[in-house]
Design a protein around this motif. Structure first.
Motif, PDB file in Angstrom:
ATOM      1  N   ARG A  92       1.654   1.550   9.483  1.00 52.74           N
ATOM      2  CA  ARG A  92       1.861   0.150   9.078  1.00 52.74           C
ATOM      3  C   ARG A  92       1.439  -0.063   7.619  1.00 52.74           C
ATOM      4  N   ILE A  93       0.355   0.596   7.221  1.00 50.50           N
ATOM      5  CA  ILE A  93      -0.111   0.456   5.834  1.00 50.50           C
ATOM      6  C   ILE A  93       0.928   1.020   4.867  1.00 50.50           C
TER       7      ILE A  93
ATOM      8  N   GLN B 233      -4.155  -3.889   5.688  1.00 49.73           N
ATOM      9  CA  GLN B 233      -5.072  -3.851   6.837  1.00 49.73           C
ATOM     10  C   GLN B 233      -6.478  -4.167   6.335  1.00 49.73           C
TER      11      GLN B 233
ATOM     12  N   ALA C 212      -1.955   2.637  12.605  1.00 45.35           N
ATOM     13  CA  ALA C 212      -2.373   1.763  11.503  1.00 45.35           C
ATOM     14  C   ALA C 212      -1.944   2.339  10.164  1.00 45.35           C
TER      15      ALA C 212
ATOM     16  N   ARG D 240      -4.876  -0.561   1.835  1.00 51.41           N
ATOM     17  CA  ARG D 240      -3.546  -0.991   1.385  1.00 51.41           C
ATOM     18  C   ARG D 240      -2.814   0.217   0.823  1.00 51.41           C
TER      19      ARG D 240
ATOM     20  N   SER E  93     -10.888  -1.526   4.947  1.00 55.30           N
ATOM     21  CA  SER E  93      -9.933  -2.427   4.291  1.00 55.30           C
ATOM     22  C   SER E  93      -9.008  -1.522   3.494  1.00 55.30           C
TER      23      SER E  93
ATOM     24  N   PHE F  80      -9.816  -3.097   9.815  1.00 58.64           N
ATOM     25  CA  PHE F  80      -9.466  -2.121  10.855  1.00 58.64           C
ATOM     26  C   PHE F  80     -10.705  -1.295  11.186  1.00 58.64           C
TER      27      PHE F  80
ATOM     28  N   THR G 141       2.033  -3.111   5.006  1.00 57.42           N
ATOM     29  CA  THR G 141       1.173  -4.099   5.658  1.00 57.42           C
ATOM     30  C   THR G 141      -0.286  -3.851   5.269  1.00 57.42           C
TER      31      THR G 141
END
Length: 445
Positions: free
Chosen positions: A70-71, A77, A67, A99, A97, A80, A75
């Motif tokens: 991806r952040i 999130q 994760a 970013r 939450s 999560f 992306t």
């Protein structure tokens, strides 16, 4: 008129119930708000510079790193979930939450503690599972294993020890965890037996930390003992050992109290079923199989003898002049004699053979898996000699002799009912001949 603007500072962020965490590209905390201490147990200064992933529950680290990748790739999130380990060792569930801030080259995340919500969801599942296990378990060891498995999903650091009071001796025995040998039980923690006894003696919940001479990792662990209560009173104790460096919480205690209620109910039901099963198949006085169970075992034994082409024998035993014992010493002494006779007969046969109380002072012995007819005659003579030894009744030596009839499969008959009748007939022939003898039956017509 110009609208006034206000830039929030760290003091304002510290008023938030949710925690603000900022992590750099290397995965280290560079800023945390004051709420982090409430959620994670660490002061903000203790968290700064620490590697974020080291605080994540080991089972959640791989997907947490995925994760994070991806952040950092841009992306967002917004929802999560993962688990962290608090400073005190407790597991905390977090809804994140997060970013990526390209300008500052950091991840900015808001952490919301959802531990209570997760706990309530899991609690419902656990309580339902325990209730279902208590209703459906076929035996008590199976029930205890299921309860352990269910509760560990919510309290992974709990070890169970369960003690029950023996209804006859009033001593404690430990059906769970099952101890294969005495050596296994000796390896249990020294607190198990005395704490279980204390719970039963006090009929109360006992909460106690580990001994002060334990290792540093164990000094904060605790023992929780709860009484198992039924309609008859205290029937045993359940001991829960928290192996993690943390004490039992009030929620843990409430869950384990529910476990005790369900386990006690299941134990009482199983004990009632066991008593009913025993009453249906065993003689209450001698504790030997009764006539019904003898017929079941004889039916099975004959089928096995036919399949394996082996011999089978029935010895029908009647005590000579038993009525005189009752008339002279009373029925209580007669009962005592029957119990002693049952024990002597059992010592004369193998564990695989069956000794049953047929009726009154009549006993039947089922001998299996032998290859020569002489085996049955030898056992019958062994029983006759054993019963000829004096019994002590009301302080006096009393001699009792038996009349024993023998019927053999396949020599005399292959029919179950007829085999029993032939052994009975042979016993009467021995009695008519003066008793204290062994008689073989004639082959059936």
């Amino acid at each position: 008129m110009k609208t006034a603007t206000y830039t929030p500072n760290a003091n304002l962020l510290d008023q938030l119930l949710d925690a603000i965490c900022v992590v750099d590209r290397t995965g280290r905390f560079v800023f945390v708000s004051a709420a982090c201490e409430q959620i994670f147990g660490y002061r903000p200064d203790e968290m700064l510079g620490q590697v974020m992933i080291d605080m994540v529950h080991p089972d959640d680290r791989a997907r947490t790193l995925d994760a994070a990748e991806r952040i950092m790739a841009g992306t967002h999130q917004p929802r999560f979930e993962n688990r962290y380990l608090r400073k005190d060792g407790q597991v905390v569930h977090i809804l994140w939450s997060a970013r990526w801030s390209a300008d500052d080259n950091v991840r900015v995340a808001v952490a919301h503690d959802i531990t209570e919500r997760k706990r309530n969801e899991t609690l419902k599942t656990v309580l339902y599972g325990i209730s279902e296990a208590a209703q459906c378990a076929k035996d008590l060891p199976g029930l205890f294993a299921q309860v352990q498995q269910i509760v560990v999903e919510m309290l992974p650091t709990i070890e169970f020890y369960l003690a029950l009071i023996d209804e006859r001796s009033a001593s404690l025995h430990f059906p769970y965890p099952p101890a294969d040998t005495a050596a296994t039980a000796k390896r249990w923690p020294s607190e198990v037996v005395p704490l279980c006894q204390e719970v039963i003696d006090r009929a109360a919940t006992v909460l106690r930390p580990a001994h002060s001479d334990a290792s540093a990792a164990e000094q904060t662990a605790s023992w929780l003992g709860l009484a198992l209560r039924s309609d008859k009173g205290i029937i045993g104790a359940l001991l829960a050992h928290n192996t993690a460096p943390s004490r039992h919480s009030q929620q843990d205690i409430e869950l384990l109290q529910f476990v005790c209620t369900q386990v006690a109910t299941a134990i009482e039901r199983q004990q009632m079923l066991s008593r009913l099963h025993f009453m249906a198949q065993y003689d209450a006085l001698t504790l030997l199989p009764n006539r019904a169970l003898l017929h079941d075992r004889l039916h099975t034994a004959l089928a096995r003898a036919r399949r394996e082409q082996s011999w089978l024998a029935l010895l029908f035993i009647d005590l000579d002049k038993f009525k005189q014992v009752n008339d002279t010493f009373g029925h209580a002494a007669g009962d005592q004699l029957l119990q002693a006779v049952a024990q002597r007969i059992q010592r004369c046969v193998r564990e695989a053979d069956t000794v049953a109380r047929f009726a009154g002072d009549e006993f039947v012995v089922l001998l299996e898996d032998f290859q020569q007819a002489e085996h049955a005659a030898a056992i019958a003579e062994k029983i006759r000699r054993a019963l000829n030894q004096p019994f002590v009744l009301c302080g006096q030596a009393q001699r009792v002799s038996p009349s024993i009839g023998i019927a053999l499969y396949p020599e005399h008959t292959s029919d179950e009912q007829q085999l029993l009748q032939l052994a009975d007939k042979a016993m009467y022939q021995a009695k008519q001949g003066g008793g204290n003898s062994v008689c073989h039956t004639a082959q059936a017509d």
